[in-house]
Write a protein that holds these residues in place. Structure first.
Motif, mmCIF file in Angstrom:
data_model
loop_
_atom_site.group_PDB
_atom_site.id
_atom_site.type_symbol
_atom_site.label_atom_id
_atom_site.label_comp_id
_atom_site.label_asym_id
_atom_site.label_seq_id
_atom_site.Cartn_x
_atom_site.Cartn_y
_atom_site.Cartn_z
ATOM 1 N N UNK A 66 0.834 -1.203 0.000
ATOM 2 C CA UNK A 66 0.000 0.000 0.000
ATOM 3 C C UNK A 66 0.865 1.249 0.000
ATOM 4 N N UNK A 67 1.926 1.247 0.791
ATOM 5 C CA UNK A 67 2.826 2.403 0.834
ATOM 6 C C UNK A 67 3.460 2.675 -0.524
ATOM 7 N N UNK A 68 3.810 1.626 -1.251
ATOM 8 C CA UNK A 68 4.433 1.805 -2.565
ATOM 9 C C UNK A 68 3.423 2.230 -3.621
ATOM 10 N N UNK A 69 2.170 1.876 -3.461
ATOM 11 C CA UNK A 69 1.152 2.170 -4.471
ATOM 12 C C UNK A 69 0.538 3.558 -4.334
ATOM 13 N N UNK A 70 0.661 4.175 -3.182
ATOM 14 C CA UNK A 70 0.021 5.458 -2.925
ATOM 15 C C UNK A 70 1.023 6.595 -3.137
ATOM 16 N N UNK A 71 0.623 7.557 -3.961
ATOM 17 C CA UNK A 71 1.427 8.762 -4.163
ATOM 18 C C UNK A 71 0.944 9.815 -3.171
ATOM 19 N N UNK A 72 1.855 10.279 -2.338
ATOM 20 C CA UNK A 72 1.487 11.314 -1.378
ATOM 21 C C UNK A 72 1.604 12.716 -1.955
ATOM 22 N N UNK A 73 2.434 12.858 -2.964
ATOM 23 C CA UNK A 73 2.610 14.163 -3.600
ATOM 24 C C UNK A 73 1.968 14.118 -4.987
#
Length: 75
Positions: A66-73
């Protein structure tokens, strides 16, 4: 599975590991010759610990994915 659910599941599994560890340590007793004996079924406890460790690894994998799939910026 949502990230919050995965984190809650991981926290619950870690708590169960801590409870299992406390149970094992609390039941151990020393006798003559400094030999450590346990009043608990070791094979059963080891199986429980193995299942909990597997659950934690699987949930950690979901969290990392999930961390790798989500773009925070956003661009």
């Amino acid at each position: 599975m949502k990230l919050a659910e995965a984190l809650a599941q991981r926290a619950a599994a870690v708590r169960r590991v801590e409870q299992l560890r406390a149970r094992v340590v609390g039941s151990a007793r020393y006798q003559e010759g400094e030999e450590l004996l346990s009043a608990l079924p070791v094979a059963e406890l080891r199986a429980q610990a193995d299942l909990l460790a597997k659950e934690i690894r699987e949930v950690d994998t979901l969290i990392q994915r999930t961390n790798w799939e989500i773009d925070l910026i956003e661009d």
